[in-house]
Design an enzyme around this catalytic site. Structure first.
Site, PDB file in Angstrom:
ATOM      1  N   CYS A  72       0.489  33.045  11.973  1.00 11.07           N
ATOM      2  CA  CYS A  72       0.775  33.647  13.277  1.00 11.07           C
ATOM      3  C   CYS A  72       1.241  32.572  14.243  1.00 11.07           C
ATOM      4  CB  CYS A  72      -0.472  34.336  13.808  1.00 11.07           C
ATOM      5  SG  CYS A  72      -1.042  35.565  12.671  1.00 11.07           S
ATOM      6  N   ARG A  76       4.021  19.262   7.653  1.00  7.03           N
ATOM      7  CA  ARG A  76       4.922  18.166   8.019  1.00  7.03           C
ATOM      8  C   ARG A  76       6.176  18.632   8.746  1.00  7.03           C
ATOM      9  NH1 ARG A  76       7.283  15.276   5.018  1.00  7.03           N
ATOM     10  NH2 ARG A  76       7.191  13.367   6.243  1.00  7.03           N
ATOM     11  N   GLU A 119       0.810  -1.216   0.000  1.00  6.49           N
ATOM     12  CA  GLU A 119       0.000   0.000   0.000  1.00  6.49           C
ATOM     13  C   GLU A 119       0.845   1.269   0.000  1.00  6.49           C
ATOM     14  OE1 GLU A 119      -3.679  -1.748   2.653  1.00  6.49           O
ATOM     15  OE2 GLU A 119      -1.981  -0.889   3.752  1.00  6.49           O
ATOM     16  N   TYR A 179       6.305  16.782  12.163  1.00  6.98           N
ATOM     17  CA  TYR A 179       7.245  15.661  12.236  1.00  6.98           C
ATOM     18  C   TYR A 179       8.701  16.099  12.199  1.00  6.98           C
ATOM     19  CZ  TYR A 179       3.125  13.191  10.331  1.00  6.98           C
ATOM     20  OH  TYR A 179       1.883  12.687  10.082  1.00  6.98           O
TER      21      TYR A 179
END
Ligand code: PLP
Length: 463
Positions: A391, A360, A320, A364
């Protein structure tokens, strides 16, 4: 394009602040094919082109920021996965990475199947004509309405993620007079080598049913007893942005161990095994991903070897990939707005998007690269941080990047490898409008997802 002067800053600092960078690249105009989509190049004037189209023209026609997706590259990556796994395996594209109706049609044409994990993703897939039997439905908390819709539509499989869901799906299918094909998602206790927040197969997490302590074996026992469902296999997904195949080796070993237990206890050999996604891509030149054919060969060998030693028929394998299909195919095109040199630190370059179009980096600590794309430049490299317009001081797009010291407001910059988990995770923070996805192919560009408008925003605000 305007060129306004700004005070001289730390152009090429002798003492560089802490960061994830090494030395400045030898040539700031070079485009590493690992991180840029297939048809990206620079023309004679040094302007970046994709599918034969000048990015300045794209910016004029579609505005900035914009996600620019190379359809040729998308199709060739999809085809490479399909070809690598051949007719005895299935490739399910993980729709959560990025899904739109055009993407669904490309996948359909290229022979891939599709993973969805919500009613919205299912609706998108069905409305673009993906045959239901090529759709897998995932998620750790599918609603009753979502399950009913999936069963009614005739999805090829539902991946069961809890004891409640085993019963829920069986009852709904029975009510509808159907027998639903299902897999059971297990956690195998493998931690993929990746950032902690995106690793998913260690057992202290919300997904899957642990193999440890016999829970997965108990789930299988219950599933085999119910008439509304047909158990076709076991599913395992060990993490994200994985480069090291050893995690899959351990996962396959443990899943095949369960298949063997099932054979011994129930006399049933389940026909399928799904090893999930999570294959890594190059976000920067430091990343070295494997090609689909290498991954296919490695996974097929692992499963075959494990099954031989367990004296089981080798099940049909499915994978997948999401990020590894769409991630490298797109870049985000931004216009530079302000430039702020901070003495002895770095230069802050603000672009017209940010954490609303790419969360991201903040979420992360992801690394990206960036390039000046509306022209080339022979100026010295300067250490920058590319930030957005929100902000929030954590609103960072590229934490550490070298850009030419003559960078000026009005220049276009692009961040490559933003095809996955950027538009799909985009938000309206600060009521910033979500950018369009512009697909480019053979000299033609079209929005496959249009830019959000203020009317779109206000339409939801019914108070
Ligand atoms: C997220 C996810 C994927 C896709 O992960 P990528 O890192 O995009 O390849 C595949 N399968 C499952 C079950 C997932 O949750």
């Amino acid at each position: 394009m305007s060129r306004s002067a700004h005070p001289a800053g730390p152009r090429h600092a002798d003492v560089l602040p802490e960061g994830h960078y090494t030395a400045p690249p030898a040539d700031l105009n070079a485009l590493d094919p690992k991180v840029w989509a297939e048809t990206v190049t620079r023309d004679d004037q040094g302007v970046l082109t994709v599918g034969g189209i000048d990015v300045r023209r794209l910016a004029e026609e579609f505005g900035t920021p914009a996600y620019v997706l190379d359809e040729t590259d998308f199709r060739s990556r999809a085809r490479a996965w399909r070809t690598a796994f051949g007719q005895d395996a299935d490739v399910f594209y993980a729709g959560k990475a990025f899904l739109s109706r055009a993407v669904v049609r490309w996948l359909h044409e290229e022979g891939l199947n599709l993973d969805v994990c919500s009613g919205g993703e299912l609706a998108t897939a069905l409305s673009a004509g993906m045959p239901a039997d090529r759709i897998a439905f995932h998620g750790n908390n599918k609603s009753v309405a979502e399950i009913r819709r999936a069963v009614e539509a005739g999805v090829g499989r539902i991946v069961l993620d809890s004891f409640q869901e085993i019963v829920r799906v069986a009852h709904i299918a029975q009510e509808l007079g159907k027998r639903q094909r299902v897999q059971i998602r297990v956690t195998v206790g493998v931690e993929a080598h990746t950032h902690e927040f995106i690793a998913t197969a260690h057992e202290d997490q919300k997904f899957g049913i642990p193999l440890a302590g016999g829970q997965a074996a108990e789930a299988v026992r219950r599933a085999l007893r119910l008439d509304g469902i047909e158990l076709i296999g076991i599913h395992s997904h060990i993490g994200s942005q994985i480069f090291d195949m050893s995690g899959f080796e351990v996962a396959a070993h443990r899943v095949v161990g369960l298949l063997k237990e099932i054979r011994d206890e129930h006399g049933v050999e389940l026909p399928e095994i799904d090893l999930g996604g999570g294959l890594g891509i190059a976000y920067t030149s430091d990343d070295d991903p494997r090609e689909p054919h290498e991954i296919a060969k490695a996974l097929t060998e692992i499963v075959t070897r494990e099954c031989e030693s367990a004296r089981l028929r080798t099940p049909r394998i499915s994978v997948e990939p999401g990020r590894a299909v769409v991630g490298p195919t797109a870049f985000t095109l931004y216009e530079v707005g302000t430039i702020k040199p901070l003495d002895h630190l770095r230069t802050y370059v603000s672009v017209d998007g940010g954490m609303s179009d790419n969360i991201r980096t903040a979420l992360y600590d992801a690394e990206y690269s960036v390039a000046l794309v509306s022209r080339s430049s022979d100026a010295e490299p300067m250490l920058t941080r590319v930030v957005g317009k929100h902000c929030e001081s954590g609103d960072i797009v590229v934490r550490d990047a070298f850009l030419p010291a003559d960078l000026a407001p009005g220049d276009l910059v692009a961040v490559p490898a933003t095809g996955a988990y950027c538009r799909s995770m985009a938000s309206n923070y600060n009521h910033v409008l979500r950018p369009p996805v512009v697909a480019v192919r053979d000299g033609e560009a079209r929005a496959i997802v249009r830019r959000e408008t203020e009317e779109d925003l206000l339409r939801l605000d019914v108070g």
